[in-house]
Design a protein around this motif. Structure first.
Motif, PDB file in Angstrom:
ATOM      1  N   SER A  88      57.591 -45.662 -70.242  1.00  0.00           N
ATOM      2  CA  SER A  88      57.706 -47.050 -69.781  1.00  0.00           C
ATOM      3  C   SER A  88      57.708 -48.018 -70.949  1.00  0.00           C
ATOM      4  CB  SER A  88      56.551 -47.382 -68.831  1.00  0.00           C
ATOM      5  OG  SER A  88      56.608 -46.571 -67.673  1.00  0.00           O
ATOM      6  N   ASN A 147      49.510 -47.150 -57.356  1.00  0.00           N
ATOM      7  CA  ASN A 147      50.951 -47.394 -57.352  1.00  0.00           C
ATOM      8  C   ASN A 147      51.532 -47.481 -58.752  1.00  0.00           C
ATOM      9  OD1 ASN A 147      53.402 -48.182 -55.638  1.00  0.00           O
ATOM     10  ND2 ASN A 147      53.284 -49.901 -57.061  1.00  0.00           N
ATOM     11  N   THR A 150      51.990 -43.654 -59.215  1.00  0.00           N
ATOM     12  CA  THR A 150      52.802 -42.885 -58.265  1.00  0.00           C
ATOM     13  C   THR A 150      54.231 -43.392 -58.117  1.00  0.00           C
ATOM     14  OG1 THR A 150      52.009 -44.241 -56.403  1.00  0.00           O
ATOM     15  CG2 THR A 150      50.754 -42.247 -56.939  1.00  0.00           C
ATOM     16  N   HIS A 151      54.499 -44.637 -58.527  1.00  0.00           N
ATOM     17  CA  HIS A 151      55.868 -45.141 -58.329  1.00  0.00           C
ATOM     18  C   HIS A 151      56.890 -44.371 -59.168  1.00  0.00           C
ATOM     19  CE1 HIS A 151      57.176 -47.379 -61.954  1.00  0.00           C
ATOM     20  NE2 HIS A 151      55.897 -47.592 -62.167  1.00  0.00           N
ATOM     21  N   HIS A 152      56.419 -43.631 -60.150  1.00  0.00           N
ATOM     22  CA  HIS A 152      57.326 -42.788 -60.934  1.00  0.00           C
ATOM     23  C   HIS A 152      57.796 -41.576 -60.129  1.00  0.00           C
ATOM     24  CE1 HIS A 152      56.863 -44.793 -64.854  1.00  0.00           C
ATOM     25  NE2 HIS A 152      55.595 -44.984 -64.510  1.00  0.00           N
ATOM     26  N   GLY A 155      58.264 -43.632 -55.350  1.00  0.00           N
ATOM     27  CA  GLY A 155      58.760 -44.969 -55.050  1.00  0.00           C
ATOM     28  C   GLY A 155      57.737 -46.053 -55.334  1.00  0.00           C
ATOM     29  N   ASP A 156      58.261 -47.263 -55.527  1.00  0.00           N
ATOM     30  CA  ASP A 156      57.422 -48.413 -55.868  1.00  0.00           C
ATOM     31  C   ASP A 156      57.159 -49.236 -54.608  1.00  0.00           C
ATOM     32  OD1 ASP A 156      56.145 -50.538 -56.975  1.00  0.00           O
ATOM     33  OD2 ASP A 156      57.653 -50.972 -58.492  1.00  0.00           O
ATOM     34  N   TYR A 157      55.884 -49.377 -54.253  1.00  0.00           N
ATOM     35  CA  TYR A 157      55.517 -50.076 -53.028  1.00  0.00           C
ATOM     36  C   TYR A 157      54.800 -51.396 -53.322  1.00  0.00           C
ATOM     37  CZ  TYR A 157      56.629 -45.572 -50.967  1.00  0.00           C
ATOM     38  OH  TYR A 157      57.277 -44.424 -50.583  1.00  0.00           O
ATOM     39  N   ARG A 158      55.124 -52.011 -54.456  1.00  0.00           N
ATOM     40  CA  ARG A 158      54.413 -53.226 -54.852  1.00  0.00           C
ATOM     41  C   ARG A 158      54.607 -54.371 -53.866  1.00  0.00           C
ATOM     42  NH1 ARG A 158      56.418 -54.746 -60.602  1.00  0.00           N
ATOM     43  NH2 ARG A 158      56.537 -52.470 -60.747  1.00  0.00           N
ATOM     44  N   SER A 230      53.944 -57.152 -61.781  1.00  0.00           N
ATOM     45  CA  SER A 230      53.013 -56.130 -62.273  1.00  0.00           C
ATOM     46  C   SER A 230      51.715 -56.772 -62.750  1.00  0.00           C
ATOM     47  CB  SER A 230      53.655 -55.341 -63.418  1.00  0.00           C
ATOM     48  OG  SER A 230      54.798 -54.640 -62.975  1.00  0.00           O
TER      49      SER A 230
END
Length: 266
Positions: A88, A147, A150-152, A155-158, A230
């Motif tokens: 990242s 998140n 786990t978004h890697h 999926g991204d649930y922000r 973020s």
């Protein structure tokens, strides 16, 4: 005229609350211009940050605030180790204090956010009303932090988490004092404002070479505006942790008072 004076007071108080972050930014700028022979830049930054932390505890921070800041060091370091491993962002410079590509000074950047919150809480006499039940704040805090990892993979649930935050903290307000006057903001708005200013600081930090995103490795570019979300979520975690710890501390203090002053039986 009153508004101008109060605005000046607010700016002054904010400056006092930001002493630790300002020291870090100053260090990033100084070490970009000045080198110490035989000492890598990341290690010099770490030494200055350690000395600054000692000075903060000696003159400006309490031991309870230091405990909170140390907790954020651990939270931040865990996130840094994972994010750097996933590509990242990166720390391309050399350093003896790097662990799996992450220089130890990076924890101070997260700790500086906690330092700001603790200082603001005390200096502005923050009071929060409408605080949700602990079960909801703990669950949303864990979900937000999870998140980031786990978004890697799933999926991204922000945005779902942001919607849940709006529901959970819909009634929550934060009150602060300025020269005997009390003002308030919706807590969600304060999260967003702090997140925005951290994003501004992040642009300064990457420009000064604190770390680099993949699109900044060759030429510096402004950090994507989406990063505000973020930082918004990270600020949520920070405030929830500080608020919950203060709640626990208050409960412990009340228990001690009861134990030290038991009621006499009639």
């Amino acid at each position: 005229m009153v508004f101008v004076r109060q605005l000046f007071r607010f700016g002054y108080m904010q400056a006092l609350c930001c002493i630790f972050p300002v020291i870090i930014f100053g260090t990033l700028g100084l070490t970009k211009l000045v080198e110490v022979p035989g000492l890598p830049r990341y290690d010099l930054i770490l030494i200055i940050c350690l000395l600054a932390q000692i000075g903060m505890v000696a003159f400006l921070e309490t031991l309870d605030e230091l405990k909170v800041i140390c907790l954020f060091h651990l939270i931040g370091l865990a996130l840094e180790l994972f994010k750097v491993h996933m590509g990242s962002w990166s720390y391309p410079g050399e350093g003896w204090s790097k662990i799996f590509g992450v220089p130890l000074y990076s924890g101070f950047m997260y700790a500086s956010v906690a330092s700001y919150i603790c200082q603001a809480w005390r200096r502005l006499d923050l009071q929060i009303t409408g605080w949700p039940r602990s079960i909801w704040t703990i669950l949303i805090c864990a979900a937000i932090y999870g998140n980031f990892f786990t978004h890697h993979f799933i999926g991204d649930y922000r945005w779902i988490l942001t919607a849940l935050l709006a529901v959970i903290f819909f009634r929550t307000k934060v009150y602060f004092k300025l020269h005997e006057r009390t003002y308030w903001l919706p807590l969600i708005l304060s999260f967003l404002l702090i997140g925005f200013f951290i994003w501004v600081a992040e642009n300064i930090s990457t420009f000064l070479g604190a770390w680099s995103y993949p699109d900044q490795e060759h030429v510096w570019r402004i950090v994507h505006i989406g990063k505000i979300s973020s930082w918004f979520l990270l600020v949520v975690i920070s405030v929830i942790i500080v608020a919950q710890l203060k709640h626990v501390k208050k409960g412990m203090d009340n228990t001690r008072k009861l134990e030290s002053n038991p009621k006499m039986d009639s």
